[in-house]
Design a protein around this motif. Structure first.
Motif, PDB file in Angstrom:
ATOM      1  N   THR A  57      41.929   8.492  22.121  1.00  0.00           N
ATOM      2  CA  THR A  57      42.278   9.641  22.972  1.00  0.00           C
ATOM      3  C   THR A  57      43.265   9.228  24.061  1.00  0.00           C
ATOM      4  OG1 THR A  57      40.019  10.375  22.630  1.00  0.00           O
ATOM      5  CG2 THR A  57      41.249  11.505  24.351  1.00  0.00           C
ATOM      6  N   GLU A  58      43.040   8.064  24.619  1.00  0.00           N
ATOM      7  CA  GLU A  58      43.862   7.611  25.745  1.00  0.00           C
ATOM      8  C   GLU A  58      45.174   6.967  25.290  1.00  0.00           C
ATOM      9  OE1 GLU A  58      40.724   6.773  25.117  1.00  0.00           O
ATOM     10  OE2 GLU A  58      39.487   7.291  26.834  1.00  0.00           O
ATOM     11  N   ALA A  59      45.259   6.599  23.992  1.00  0.00           N
ATOM     12  CA  ALA A  59      46.248   5.610  23.557  1.00  0.00           C
ATOM     13  C   ALA A  59      47.709   5.998  23.795  1.00  0.00           C
ATOM     14  CB  ALA A  59      46.041   5.299  22.078  1.00  0.00           C
ATOM     15  N   THR A  60      48.068   7.248  23.543  1.00  0.00           N
ATOM     16  CA  THR A  60      49.495   7.593  23.661  1.00  0.00           C
ATOM     17  C   THR A  60      49.941   7.512  25.122  1.00  0.00           C
ATOM     18  OG1 THR A  60      49.207   9.043  21.767  1.00  0.00           O
ATOM     19  CG2 THR A  60      51.266   9.251  22.983  1.00  0.00           C
ATOM     20  N   GLY A  61      49.141   8.109  26.004  1.00  0.00           N
ATOM     21  CA  GLY A  61      49.478   8.079  27.432  1.00  0.00           C
ATOM     22  C   GLY A  61      49.448   6.660  27.981  1.00  0.00           C
ATOM     23  N   TYR A  62      48.374   5.940  27.687  1.00  0.00           N
ATOM     24  CA  TYR A  62      48.274   4.549  28.170  1.00  0.00           C
ATOM     25  C   TYR A  62      49.457   3.724  27.630  1.00  0.00           C
ATOM     26  CZ  TYR A  62      43.333   4.701  29.793  1.00  0.00           C
ATOM     27  OH  TYR A  62      42.151   4.945  30.457  1.00  0.00           O
ATOM     28  N   GLY A  63      49.716   3.876  26.332  1.00  0.00           N
ATOM     29  CA  GLY A  63      50.763   3.068  25.698  1.00  0.00           C
ATOM     30  C   GLY A  63      52.123   3.338  26.322  1.00  0.00           C
ATOM     31  N   THR A  64      52.375   4.595  26.642  1.00  0.00           N
ATOM     32  CA  THR A  64      53.665   4.948  27.263  1.00  0.00           C
ATOM     33  C   THR A  64      53.804   4.237  28.602  1.00  0.00           C
ATOM     34  OG1 THR A  64      53.610   7.096  26.170  1.00  0.00           O
ATOM     35  CG2 THR A  64      55.075   6.897  28.069  1.00  0.00           C
ATOM     36  N   VAL A  65      52.711   4.184  29.333  1.00  0.00           N
ATOM     37  CA  VAL A  65      52.766   3.521  30.645  1.00  0.00           C
ATOM     38  C   VAL A  65      52.912   1.999  30.476  1.00  0.00           C
ATOM     39  CG1 VAL A  65      51.468   3.101  32.788  1.00  0.00           C
ATOM     40  CG2 VAL A  65      51.527   5.393  31.775  1.00  0.00           C
ATOM     41  N   TYR A  66      52.224   1.434  29.488  1.00  0.00           N
ATOM     42  CA  TYR A  66      52.408  -0.006  29.234  1.00  0.00           C
ATOM     43  C   TYR A  66      53.870  -0.318  28.906  1.00  0.00           C
ATOM     44  CZ  TYR A  66      47.359  -0.790  28.808  1.00  0.00           C
ATOM     45  OH  TYR A  66      46.024  -0.884  29.035  1.00  0.00           O
ATOM     46  N   PHE A  67      54.442   0.516  28.032  1.00  0.00           N
ATOM     47  CA  PHE A  67      55.833   0.277  27.635  1.00  0.00           C
ATOM     48  C   PHE A  67      56.740   0.334  28.876  1.00  0.00           C
ATOM     49  CE2 PHE A  67      60.037   1.176  26.041  1.00  0.00           C
ATOM     50  CZ  PHE A  67      60.122   0.408  24.894  1.00  0.00           C
ATOM     51  N   THR A  68      56.504   1.331  29.716  1.00  0.00           N
ATOM     52  CA  THR A  68      57.323   1.494  30.923  1.00  0.00           C
ATOM     53  C   THR A  68      57.149   0.300  31.856  1.00  0.00           C
ATOM     54  OG1 THR A  68      56.799   3.843  30.710  1.00  0.00           O
ATOM     55  CG2 THR A  68      57.927   3.173  32.721  1.00  0.00           C
ATOM     56  N   GLU A  69      55.909  -0.181  31.934  1.00  0.00           N
ATOM     57  CA  GLU A  69      55.630  -1.349  32.779  1.00  0.00           C
ATOM     58  C   GLU A  69      56.492  -2.546  32.338  1.00  0.00           C
ATOM     59  OE1 GLU A  69      51.609  -2.697  32.266  1.00  0.00           O
ATOM     60  OE2 GLU A  69      51.403  -3.236  34.374  1.00  0.00           O
ATOM     61  N   HIS A  70      56.604  -2.724  31.009  1.00  0.00           N
ATOM     62  CA  HIS A  70      57.422  -3.843  30.513  1.00  0.00           C
ATOM     63  C   HIS A  70      58.899  -3.613  30.826  1.00  0.00           C
ATOM     64  CE1 HIS A  70      54.169  -5.980  28.715  1.00  0.00           C
ATOM     65  NE2 HIS A  70      53.802  -4.934  28.000  1.00  0.00           N
ATOM     66  N   MET A  71      59.341  -2.366  30.710  1.00  0.00           N
ATOM     67  CA  MET A  71      60.753  -2.090  31.057  1.00  0.00           C
ATOM     68  C   MET A  71      60.986  -2.393  32.539  1.00  0.00           C
ATOM     69  SD  MET A  71      62.193   1.273  29.104  1.00  0.00           S
ATOM     70  CE  MET A  71      61.383   2.451  30.142  1.00  0.00           C
ATOM     71  N   LEU A  72      60.084  -1.901  33.390  1.00  0.00           N
ATOM     72  CA  LEU A  72      60.246  -2.106  34.843  1.00  0.00           C
ATOM     73  C   LEU A  72      60.256  -3.598  35.179  1.00  0.00           C
ATOM     74  CD1 LEU A  72      57.849   0.691  36.205  1.00  0.00           C
ATOM     75  CD2 LEU A  72      60.336   0.613  36.504  1.00  0.00           C
ATOM     76  N   ALA A  73      59.420  -4.355  34.468  1.00  0.00           N
ATOM     77  CA  ALA A  73      59.318  -5.789  34.758  1.00  0.00           C
ATOM     78  C   ALA A  73      60.653  -6.501  34.532  1.00  0.00           C
ATOM     79  CB  ALA A  73      58.224  -6.416  33.907  1.00  0.00           C
ATOM     80  N   THR A  74      61.486  -5.977  33.612  1.00  0.00           N
ATOM     81  CA  THR A  74      62.788  -6.622  33.377  1.00  0.00           C
ATOM     82  C   THR A  74      63.677  -6.526  34.619  1.00  0.00           C
ATOM     83  OG1 THR A  74      63.863  -4.646  32.482  1.00  0.00           O
ATOM     84  CG2 THR A  74      62.732  -6.078  30.888  1.00  0.00           C
ATOM     85  N   ARG A  75      63.331  -5.601  35.513  1.00  0.00           N
ATOM     86  CA  ARG A  75      64.095  -5.473  36.769  1.00  0.00           C
ATOM     87  C   ARG A  75      63.265  -5.902  37.968  1.00  0.00           C
ATOM     88  NH1 ARG A  75      67.674  -0.438  35.686  1.00  0.00           N
ATOM     89  NH2 ARG A  75      68.730  -1.203  33.829  1.00  0.00           N
ATOM     90  N   GLY A  76      62.187  -6.639  37.697  1.00  0.00           N
ATOM     91  CA  GLY A  76      61.341  -7.130  38.788  1.00  0.00           C
ATOM     92  C   GLY A  76      60.582  -6.032  39.497  1.00  0.00           C
ATOM     93  N   ARG A  77      60.322  -4.903  38.780  1.00  0.00           N
ATOM     94  CA  ARG A  77      59.606  -3.801  39.434  1.00  0.00           C
ATOM     95  C   ARG A  77      58.281  -3.538  38.727  1.00  0.00           C
ATOM     96  NH1 ARG A  77      63.719   0.786  41.492  1.00  0.00           N
ATOM     97  NH2 ARG A  77      61.689   1.675  41.983  1.00  0.00           N
ATOM     98  N   SER A  78      57.463  -2.677  39.312  1.00  0.00           N
ATOM     99  CA  SER A  78      56.178  -2.341  38.688  1.00  0.00           C
ATOM    100  C   SER A  78      55.770  -0.934  39.115  1.00  0.00           C
ATOM    101  CB  SER A  78      55.106  -3.341  39.116  1.00  0.00           C
ATOM    102  OG  SER A  78      54.697  -3.046  40.436  1.00  0.00           O
TER     103      SER A  78
END
Ligand code: NDP
Length: 466
Positions: free
Chosen positions: A224-245
């Motif tokens: 139930t949670e997977a799509t929303g959680y996964g989207t946020v995880y993916f975004t977290e990895h993108m943000l990390a490439t710019r030193g953000r969170s």
């Protein structure tokens, strides 16, 4: 042909002979599928990533992979008669597009929404093929649904509709054939009624025929949670490439359904604040941050609207008929997560977000950002995560549900979430590495399209001309 992404057809063709082939196939797609604009848009977006791939891999051209990928393996359209509580008989239209089975059984959700047409299901099925490849799990791509409008319908009407849908659909499904799940308008309640009818007709307790089931009858924790959680995880990895969170980030999420609710939950867990959400009637601006418990109560128990949320939350403001991106006109925004529907974030919205300082946009929904909006965001240097990659956590966890069903096992929440987190990390890494390999660092759209396409294309070639 209409110029796309600001590049004319003539310009494209000049680039390489592969580009010329791509244009020829694209013209065929338009003429063979008239009026299916969303399907054309989805094909165009993938094709725009492919000229270099075809130049490096002439075997894809020789095997007519493009042509074959633009023609679903099977398209099923059927009549769904059902009786409303007042005794009136209604006829809806049902669809199942079994798009591509190179990597595994067809897999993809069912959408119940009045706007659903064959072209909608085809665009979703096309996207699903590449998304499922990106998960690294053995699933092909499919999608289905109906133009049935569940809004305002009683539980009994929903049940009768689902039973009628399955009475026709069951003959095309199976845990090794085609495995539907939820999408817009289809959640656990609908999956329950669909599963019950499948079991009754087939006389088999075939758990793996549908995913998104209840936990006590074959479902997987975290689905139930997977799509929303996964989207946020993916975004977290993108943000990390710019030193953000997400820590301290201000976030907008469109929609207030399954994907939106769990995206909001994960953003809050990671220290961000979601100040806006929406539904098809308008948006809510909640400067103190969305009260998730209240939102869930309104949507899941009261089955109410976002306006009802605003009414029960003193400092929140309802913006009737406005998309949630309007909140960026008055509030700085770090991250935007479109989680409602296709083409819901246009170039004007993108410009508003850029002015509000947005650093990342990731698609929880399928194709929510128009091509023009993607261009605005990319030109402004905004990180952009396409749905194929960013929202793949839902289908990935569905595949984990199938795995548990096949072994008659059930995993803990922590273990399953850990698997989801690893899958999203891998998808991010794979998109980034593929983009780098093709000299387009940071282009997650091309990275996702190329990584998904090459995996499916290689499997298709290995399996012969079928
Ligand atoms: P839900 O039905 O749970 O929620 C959909 C939300 O989007 C609702 O708030 C709905 O508002 C809003 N919405 C739907 N259509 C429109 C529209 N035409 N205009 C404005 N708002 C609209 O669906 P999901 O959360 O499951 O799906 C949302 C998106 O995520 C879809 O694009 C879906 O394909 C995609 N997706 C879903 C996955 C899943 O696991 N569920 C997996 C991967 C992608 P209202 O109630 O007013 O209609």
């Amino acid at each position: 042909m209409i110029p796309h992404h600001g590049i004319s057809t003539a310009e494209r063709i000049r680039v390489t002979p592969s580009a010329a082939r791509i244009e020829t196939v694209y013209e065929q797609v338009i003429s063979r599928n008239p009026g299916e604009h969303e399907f054309h848009q989805a094909v165009r977006e993938v094709f725009d990533s492919l000229p270099k791939v075809l130049s490096r891999h002439p075997e894809y051209v020789d095997a007519s992979i493009l042509e074959r990928l633009c023609e679903p393996e099977r398209q099923i359209i059927f009549r769904i008669p059902w009786t409303a509580d007042d005794g009136t008989v209604h006829i809806s239209r049902g669809f199942r597009v079994q798009y591509n089975s190179a990597l595994g059984p067809y897999k993809g959700g069912l959408r119940f929404h009045p706007d659903v047409l064959l072209g909608t299901v085809k665009f979703l099925g096309f996207e699903q093929v590449f998304k499922n490849a990106l998960t690294g799990l053995p699933i092909g791509g499919g999608k289905g649904g109906s133009d049935f409008d569940p809004k305002g319908r009683s539980d009994a009407e929903i049940m009768r509709f689902c039973q009628s849908f399955m009475t026709e659909a069951y003959r095309h499904l199976g845990d090794r054939v085609d495995v539907p799940a939820g999408d817009i308008g289809v959640g656990r309640r609908e999956i329950g009624y669909l599963f019950g009818q499948y079991k009754r007709i087939s006389n088999r307790y075939e758990s793996g025929v549908l995913t998104g089931k209840g936990i006590t009858w074959g479902g997987s924790l975290v689905r139930t949670e997977a799509t929303g959680y996964g989207t946020v995880y993916f975004t977290e990895h993108m943000l990390a490439t710019r030193g953000r969170s997400f820590d301290g980030a201000t976030v907008l999420v469109s929609g207030s359904g399954n994907v939106a609710i769990y995206a909001i939950e994960k953003v809050h867990e990671l220290g961000g604040v979601v100040v806006g959400a929406s539904d098809s009637s308008g948006s809510v601006y909640d400067p103190e941050g969305i009260d998730l418990a209240l939102l869930r109560e309104v949507k899941e128990i009261q089955r109410g609207r976002i306006a009802d949320y605003a009414q029960q939350r003193p400092r929140a403001e309802f913006l009737p008929e406005r998309r949630v991106w309007a909140v960026a006109e008055r509030h700085d925004i770090d991250v935007a997560l479109p989680c409602a529907t296709q083409n819901e974030l246009n170039d004007d919205d993108a410009a508003t977000l850029v002015r509000a300082g947005v650093a990342a946009v990731a698609e929880g929904a399928n194709m929510p950002t128009t091509p023009e909006a993607i261009r605005v965001l990319r030109q402004a240097g905004v990180l952009f995560g396409p749905g194929k990659a960013a929202n793949a956590g839902g289908v990935a966890t569905s595949a984990l549900e199938m795995q548990q069903n096949a072994t008659r096992d059930s995993w803990s929440f922590e273990y399953t979430e850990q698997r989801l987190a690893e899958i999203m990390e891998n998808i991010h890494a794979r998109c980034a590495a593929t983009a780098e390999e093709y000299g387009i660092d940071g282009d997650y759209v091309a990275g996702a399209n190329i990584a998904g396409f090459t995996q499916v294309a290689d499997a298709m070639i290995a399996q012969g001309v079928i």
